[in-house]
Design an enzyme around this catalytic site. Sequence first.
Site, mmCIF file in Angstrom:
data_model
loop_
_atom_site.group_PDB
_atom_site.id
_atom_site.type_symbol
_atom_site.label_atom_id
_atom_site.label_comp_id
_atom_site.label_asym_id
_atom_site.label_seq_id
_atom_site.Cartn_x
_atom_site.Cartn_y
_atom_site.Cartn_z
ATOM 1 N N TYR A 144 0.888 -1.219 0.111
ATOM 2 C CA TYR A 144 0.135 0.018 -0.086
ATOM 3 C C TYR A 144 0.925 1.234 -0.169
ATOM 4 O O TYR A 144 1.850 1.186 0.991
ATOM 5 C CB TYR A 144 -0.873 0.031 1.159
ATOM 6 C CG TYR A 144 -1.767 1.267 1.347
ATOM 7 C CD1 TYR A 144 -1.446 2.210 2.239
ATOM 8 C CD2 TYR A 144 -2.704 1.406 0.531
ATOM 9 C CE1 TYR A 144 -2.568 3.369 2.447
ATOM 10 C CE2 TYR A 144 -3.696 2.604 0.604
ATOM 11 C CZ TYR A 144 -3.525 3.561 1.707
ATOM 12 O OH TYR A 144 -4.081 4.714 1.650
ATOM 13 N N ASP A 239 9.460 2.535 -0.534
ATOM 14 C CA ASP A 239 8.458 3.434 0.106
ATOM 15 C C ASP A 239 8.800 2.862 1.514
ATOM 16 O O ASP A 239 8.118 1.847 1.922
ATOM 17 C CB ASP A 239 7.140 2.865 -0.407
ATOM 18 C CG ASP A 239 5.973 3.568 0.376
ATOM 19 O OD1 ASP A 239 4.727 3.383 0.293
ATOM 20 O OD2 ASP A 239 6.423 4.333 1.495
ATOM 21 N N LYS A 267 5.405 8.995 8.828
ATOM 22 C CA LYS A 267 5.334 8.576 10.184
ATOM 23 C C LYS A 267 6.359 9.091 11.253
ATOM 24 O O LYS A 267 6.162 10.148 11.728
ATOM 25 C CB LYS A 267 4.831 7.014 10.277
ATOM 26 C CG LYS A 267 3.875 6.607 9.267
ATOM 27 C CD LYS A 267 3.469 5.080 9.157
ATOM 28 C CE LYS A 267 2.804 4.748 8.049
ATOM 29 N NZ LYS A 267 1.363 4.799 8.559
HETATM 30 P P1 KE4 Z 1 -0.584 8.511 4.358
HETATM 31 O O1 KE4 Z 1 -1.228 8.984 2.781
HETATM 32 O O2 KE4 Z 1 -1.849 7.606 5.027
HETATM 33 O O3 KE4 Z 1 0.090 9.623 5.060
HETATM 34 O O4 KE4 Z 1 0.522 7.391 3.933
HETATM 35 C C1 KE4 Z 1 0.239 6.382 3.055
HETATM 36 C C2 KE4 Z 1 1.171 5.121 3.122
HETATM 37 C C3 KE4 Z 1 2.211 5.180 2.109
HETATM 38 N N1 KE4 Z 1 3.030 4.202 2.290
HETATM 39 C C4 KE4 Z 1 3.068 3.238 3.373
HETATM 40 C C5 KE4 Z 1 4.373 2.262 3.542
HETATM 41 C C6 KE4 Z 1 2.182 3.108 4.192
HETATM 42 O O5 KE4 Z 1 1.921 2.420 5.265
HETATM 43 C C7 KE4 Z 1 0.952 4.377 4.258
HETATM 44 C C8 KE4 Z 1 0.081 4.516 5.234
HETATM 45 N N2 KE4 Z 1 -0.040 3.312 6.161
HETATM 46 C C9 KE4 Z 1 -1.417 3.325 6.748
HETATM 47 C C10 KE4 Z 1 -1.405 1.994 7.848
HETATM 48 N N3 KE4 Z 1 -1.721 0.856 6.987
HETATM 49 C C11 KE4 Z 1 -2.204 4.465 7.292
HETATM 50 C C12 KE4 Z 1 -3.296 4.248 7.988
HETATM 51 C C13 KE4 Z 1 -4.614 4.875 7.418
HETATM 52 O O6 KE4 Z 1 -4.622 4.611 6.341
HETATM 53 O O7 KE4 Z 1 -5.295 5.490 8.037
#
Ligand code: KE4
Length: 405
Positions: A144, A239, A267
């Site tokens: 993701y 990523d 994060k």
């Molecule tokens: P954001 O757009 O949610 O800030 O980041 C996207 C993203 C990109 N790359 C990786 C490896 C990620 O884990 C994420 C976001 N992770 C999720 C948790 N699995 C965020 C939680 C959510 O969607 O609320």
Amino acid sequence: MNISTSEKLFEEAKKFIPGGVNSPVRAFNSVGGNPLFIKEGQGSKFIDVDGNEYIDYIGSWGPHLFGHNPTFIIEALNKAIKKGTSFGAPTEIEIKMAELITKMVPSVEKVRMVNSGTEATMSAIRAARGFTNREKFIKFEGCYHGHADHFLIKAGSGALTLGVPTSPGVTKGNAADTLMAQYNNIDSVKELFAKNKNEIAAVIIEPIAGNMGVIKSEDPFIKELRTICDEENTVLIFDEVMTGFRVAKGGAQEILGVTPDLTTFGKIIGGGLPVVAFGGKAEIMNKISPVGPIYPAGTLSGNPLAMSAGFAALNHINSNPDIYNLLEEKSSYLAKGFSENLQKVGKNFTMNRVGSMMCMFFTEEKVTDFATATKSNTEFYGKYFHKMLSRGVYLAPAQFEALFV
Ligand code: KE4
């Protein structure tokens, strides 16, 4: 456990917010039941609006490497906020943050701040496309990278190597340039390169996956991926929004011994505030506006208030390199405890852990990719989640996530 206030607030929230939450995974849909509304967090715990206390193992999905409200981050924020929150003009802390990231992650020669992981990965793909003048890119099933259109794609039927949208509103045009490969399967990558000769701008991967549960890329696979990208003049993007500064000071690329061309961070680098970044080879990053024509931008990118929290977090890591040994000790102790308890009840499971990110899959098989991950018993995970919750232990409210110490 009395959770009536959470239930009341959830009903209220649903009147004004789709599903009552500002990010879908918070809604508990895959584990059932209603989400708890959290009143405050301190250290390793947070308290819900009914006064129930939990050990928090998601830590806002990764940012809280030091738990909630560490003093050094609060102090940094208190100092910064007195001078203002955002100017839309360059500030010195942005230089210090960029310099620190380039110091801690040697593959990053230049770095640009944005506000969400989605923006970072979207901008990294755009940079790779602009740099190579190619349009297609490869992602891996189960990884993701945020919710930009071209990532919300799943593998097409066997014959098709092109992806298909996973969400309404994502166009076929967007899906057409997203190629899907299988994690830890180098042949699936080679096949796509053979079918799309000289058309692939980038390969983007979570070098340690945390969004299909935790799955580590295997040694030959990730090194061969680097070799193929070199041979094909394709940009390799790690990523590391989740793994950056989580699994090591230099992230997954440090422990895997593979150097990507671009990396995305998030994060932890925000210390709980919205600070996200993408960076890497200067020859690519120097194509980014205003130096070059590739255009990412953002009103609050590099915002000095958020940066003060992020800089405090990275600075703390940089000056306390032994935290990863401490994290390893605590995380292996915790994983052992989870395992012993599950063995006691004779439950078959597979525990995948890399440093302080881990996940238990309720399947007997080794979990090495999306196909084996999705064989796990998600219904049982839901039950396990709620049993643990009733004992004051807050796990990820979805099987295909990561737990964090
Ligand atoms: P954001 O757009 O949610 O800030 O980041 C996207 C993203 C990109 N790359 C990786 C490896 C990620 O884990 C994420 C976001 N992770 C999720 C948790 N699995 C965020 C939680 C959510 O969607 O609320």
